[in-house]
Design an enzyme around this catalytic site. Sequence first.
Site, PDB file in Angstrom:
ATOM      1  N   GLU A 280       0.895  -1.270  -0.064  1.00 48.71           N
ATOM      2  CA  GLU A 280       0.025  -0.044  -0.145  1.00 48.71           C
ATOM      3  C   GLU A 280       0.807   1.350   0.001  1.00 48.71           C
ATOM      4  O   GLU A 280       0.812   2.073  -0.864  1.00 48.71           O
ATOM      5  CB  GLU A 280      -0.806   0.051   1.365  1.00 48.71           C
ATOM      6  CG  GLU A 280      -1.987   1.092   1.314  1.00 48.71           C
ATOM      7  CD  GLU A 280      -2.938   1.188   2.320  1.00 48.71           C
ATOM      8  OE1 GLU A 280      -3.512   2.098   2.656  1.00 48.71           O
ATOM      9  OE2 GLU A 280      -3.008   0.007   3.012  1.00 48.71           O
ATOM     10  N   ARG A 358      -7.912   2.553  13.977  1.00 50.79           N
ATOM     11  CA  ARG A 358      -8.579   1.473  13.941  1.00 50.79           C
ATOM     12  C   ARG A 358      -8.474   0.387  15.108  1.00 50.79           C
ATOM     13  O   ARG A 358      -9.406  -0.134  15.441  1.00 50.79           O
ATOM     14  CB  ARG A 358      -8.244   0.946  12.550  1.00 50.79           C
ATOM     15  CG  ARG A 358      -9.282  -0.281  12.343  1.00 50.79           C
ATOM     16  CD  ARG A 358      -9.092  -0.602  10.741  1.00 50.79           C
ATOM     17  NE  ARG A 358      -9.785   0.080   9.799  1.00 50.79           N
ATOM     18  CZ  ARG A 358     -10.774  -0.129   9.310  1.00 50.79           C
ATOM     19  NH1 ARG A 358     -11.600  -1.039   9.887  1.00 50.79           N
ATOM     20  NH2 ARG A 358     -11.512   0.809   8.569  1.00 50.79           N
ATOM     21  N   PHE A 392      -5.604  -3.947   9.424  1.00 48.87           N
ATOM     22  CA  PHE A 392      -5.065  -2.681   9.561  1.00 48.87           C
ATOM     23  C   PHE A 392      -5.493  -2.164  10.844  1.00 48.87           C
ATOM     24  O   PHE A 392      -5.863  -1.145  11.223  1.00 48.87           O
ATOM     25  CB  PHE A 392      -6.027  -1.940   8.596  1.00 48.87           C
ATOM     26  CG  PHE A 392      -5.263  -0.491   8.094  1.00 48.87           C
ATOM     27  CD1 PHE A 392      -4.031  -0.421   7.542  1.00 48.87           C
ATOM     28  CD2 PHE A 392      -5.746   0.725   8.859  1.00 48.87           C
ATOM     29  CE1 PHE A 392      -3.648   0.730   7.181  1.00 48.87           C
ATOM     30  CE2 PHE A 392      -5.160   1.774   8.718  1.00 48.87           C
ATOM     31  CZ  PHE A 392      -4.001   1.934   7.701  1.00 48.87           C
ATOM     32  N   ALA A 559      -8.625  -1.372   3.301  1.00 54.21           N
ATOM     33  CA  ALA A 559      -9.713  -1.479   4.046  1.00 54.21           C
ATOM     34  C   ALA A 559     -10.868  -2.060   3.601  1.00 54.21           C
ATOM     35  O   ALA A 559     -12.008  -1.645   4.046  1.00 54.21           O
ATOM     36  CB  ALA A 559      -9.974   0.364   4.193  1.00 54.21           C
ATOM     37  N   GLU A 761     -10.752  -8.365   4.876  1.00 53.99           N
ATOM     38  CA  GLU A 761     -10.368  -8.175   6.194  1.00 53.99           C
ATOM     39  C   GLU A 761     -11.044  -8.858   7.125  1.00 53.99           C
ATOM     40  O   GLU A 761     -10.566  -9.640   8.235  1.00 53.99           O
ATOM     41  CB  GLU A 761      -9.838  -6.503   6.585  1.00 53.99           C
ATOM     42  CG  GLU A 761      -8.805  -5.934   5.704  1.00 53.99           C
ATOM     43  CD  GLU A 761      -8.720  -4.588   5.889  1.00 53.99           C
ATOM     44  OE1 GLU A 761      -7.791  -4.139   6.296  1.00 53.99           O
ATOM     45  OE2 GLU A 761      -9.696  -3.715   5.953  1.00 53.99           O
TER      46      GLU A 761
END
Length: 820
Positions: A280, A358, A392, A559, A761
Site C-alpha cells: 500500500e 482502527r 489494519f 480497508a 479483512e
Amino acid sequence: MNKPIEPRLLQPVEAFADYRKNTEARVDARAEESAWRQGARVGVSRPHESAHLHVAGEATYIDDIPELAGTLHCALGLSPVAAGRLTGITLDTIRAMPGVVDVLVAADIPGANDCGSIIHDDPILCDGEIRYLGQPVLAVVAETRNQARRAAAKAKDALRVEAQAPVLTPQDAHARGEYVLPPMHLLRSADGQGAGGVAAAIARAPRRLKDTLTVGGQEQFYLEGQISYAIPREGGAMHVHCSTQHPSEMQHLVAHALRLHAHDVHVECRRMGGGFGGKESQSALFACVAAVAAAKLHRPVKLRLDRDDDFLITGRRHGFWYEYDVGYDDDGRVLGAQITMVSNAGHSADLSGPVMTRALCHFDNAYWLPNVDMHGYSGRTNTQSNTAFRGFGGPQGAIAMENILDSIARQLGKDPLDVRRLNFYGKDEHNVTPYGQTVADNIIHELVAQLEASSDYRARRDAAAQFNTASPVLKRGIAIVPVKFGISFNVKHFNQAGALVHVYTDGSILVNHGGTEMGQGLNTKVAQCVAHELGVSLDLVRCTATDTQKVANTSATAASTGADLNGKAAQDAARQIRERLAACAASRHGGTAADVRFANDQVHVGGKTLPFSAVVAQAYLDSIQLWSDGFYATPGLSWDTNTMQGNPFYYFAYGAAVSEVVVDTLTGEWKLLRADILHDAGKSLNPAVDIGQIEGAFIQGMGWLTMEELVWHPQTGLLTTHAPSTYKIPTANDCPPVLNVRLWGGQNVQDSIHRSKAVGEPPLLLPFSVFFALRDAVSAVGNHQVDPPLAAPATSESILRAITAVQAAIKSGGNAPRSV
C-alpha cells in the site's frame, strides 16, 4: 493397441466445476444456476477472471514484462547497524566492480528524499541518521541483476558509521516516551465524568482484572516480492510498472522525487502476486529509486528485491503491547475498562496513525462497554517501519478485549461463550460504540446462535472436558469467538472511486477502475457488476490494468473497500450507457426507455428481442456515446480526529468461528482438529470467491497468532527471521481436516454494491478462536484454575512456557496470578 491419452491443462470451466463439487454444501448451487439463467450476473459463483492464466503460468506480473533494450538492474546497499550516524561513504570499490554503471546516494535524488505516506519522515536513501539495520543507503545500478546485487553487498565495507544502541521493543519506546506520532485517547464515561468516571466504575466493580498482553507482528509474505520497472519517456516523463496497491500514491511520490508534475508520471499495475497491505505504501521506496536511476541514466531500470532484502527493508503488521485494568460483575458483565495500547511503529510514522485509530475503534469488537478509557501510543523503534496488513489494526484492537473476556470467564468458572454473549451489543439499547456510532445492523446474536447449533459447540465442549479428564498428556481446547468489523477508510475522503466503461461496436466491453487486483478477485467482481448492469455474459467484459492515466486520484485498494467503491463506480458508468442504449432502442423500436430490458445478451424492446451487439451497433449509427465514466463516494461518513468521535464506518461485517485443538503438553506441539465458520458477506457478489477469501484469511490469521514469530537480535537489531528458513507461515498441512465455511444468509442494510459486504479483512479475526482454543487447552492442564499467560504468537515454545507456568501455579496452590 490403445491410443495414449494426450496430456492437457484442465480448462477453467472444468476446474471450476470440480471446485463447485467441493463447495455445493456451502453455497446454494441450484439457486445460483437458476439466477444465472434468468440473467443475474451477481450473487452467483464464478471463477476468478485470471484463474486459467494463473494455473497455466500465463498471468503477467511485473517481472514477466519483456525488458526493453538497454534495461539496467538495481540493487540496494543496506545499513549494517540499527542505529547511529552515517559519517561517510567510499564508493570507488563498488563502482569498479564488474557491470556497475552507477551508484546512487541520497544526494543524487533531484527532488524530495522522502517516501512517507502521511508524515514526511521516511527517507528514500539514508542521508545521515541510521534508523534500522537494513535501511537502504545506496543504490547500485548494473548491467545485470546479479552484478548489481554483488556490488550492493559491498556496502557494509563502504560505509563509515557511528553505531548507537538500538531501541527494539514498543515497551522500551514507551518507557523512553519515544513515539512517531502524538498519543491518541478515546474515552466514554457513563456518568459523564471522563477518565475519573471510568476509574470510579472500575473501582466500584465487584471484581477486577489487571494484566498485560503481548501480540507480535506479521510479515505479509506476498509471493511476488517488491518490484518496480521504470522507463523514461519523452519530455522527461516517467512510466513506472509497479507492484503496488496504491498507484496514485506511487505517482505522487515519484513525481516529488524527480521534481515533476503528477501528469509526467505514469504508474501502471495489471496485477500483484499478493499484497496484504505490504504494497500500500511501502512499494514507494522501490518505485522512487528505480525512477531516479532511470531518469539520471536515461535508460530503463528494474529493481526487484531478493526475499531476504524484502524482509530486512520493509515493514509489516504492527506488534502491540497492552496493559489493562477491567472491572466486572459476578456474572461477567464488563463495567469499566482502562487500556493502554503501544504499537511497534518502527522508525517512521508510515500508516501507524490510522492503524492505531482502527485498533482503538475495534477494542470493543462485538461488545457494549459503558465505561472505557483507551490510550494509543505508536512507539518509535530502530526497526523496519511497520505498515498496513490485512485488518489494519482492527485485529490488534479486538484481540485485547477477547483476551479480557476469556480471562473473566475463567475467573468465574463459566463457559467463555456465555460471558461473551452477556456483553454483546444490544439492538435497541446498549448499541452505541465508544466513538459514538450506532450499531444499526446488529446480527451478532442470531449469527452466533446459529453457529453454536450448527457446530454442536456445547456437546463438543463437554466431550473435550471428558477427553481431558482421561488424558494426562494430550489436552483438547475449544473456543467460539465473534467478530464485528467496521468497513470504510478512517479518512473520509479516501472513500471514493472512479471507473471507465467502454462498449465497442461488436458488443464487447472494456472496464478500467481505480482498484488493484492482487488475487482477491476484485476485477472478477467489478466485471460481474458491469455484466449485470448491461445484461451480458461475463466473457464479454474485460478489466484492464490499473493505470493513473485512465482513472486519476485513486485511493489505495485497502480497508476491504475495493469492491464496495470500484464496483459502485463501474456500476454507475455502465448504468449511464444502459440508459443511453435503452433510449436509443425505444426510439427505434417503440415503447419507453424504462420498459427496455437487458438480459442474457439480449435486449427486449417494443415486443422485439434483439441481440445486445445489434442494439450497440444501432446506437453507434445514431451517434450515441458508448463509453462513460462513473464515480462513487461513500455517503454518511464523519470523523473528528481530535475527539475521535463520529461515524467512521459505512456498515459492520460480522462473523464467528469455532475451533477445536489438541495440544501435546510435553512439547507444546498442537494441531487444529476442526474449524466451523459462519461469516456475513451480505448478499455476496460471488459466493465462491468470498468463501475462498474467508478460508485464506482464517489460515493467514491463524499463522499470525500461532507460528509467525519475528525475532530481532537484542544487541545488533538484526531481524534474524528474515527468510522462509526461519520465518514459518502456514502451509496446506496446517489446514484442519474439517473446515466448514458458510455464508450468513442476509443482506447489507446499507446501499452497498448489490447489498453485499466486504470480505477481505473481517475474516482475519475469525482465527482468534484458534488462539483461545489453545488457551483453553493450556488452561485444562490446571483444571481451568489458572489463567494461562499465553502470548501471541502461540508458538510451541510459547505454549510450553504457558503450560509450565500453569503447572507451577497449581503446585504452589496459586490461582490466576495476575488478576485481582
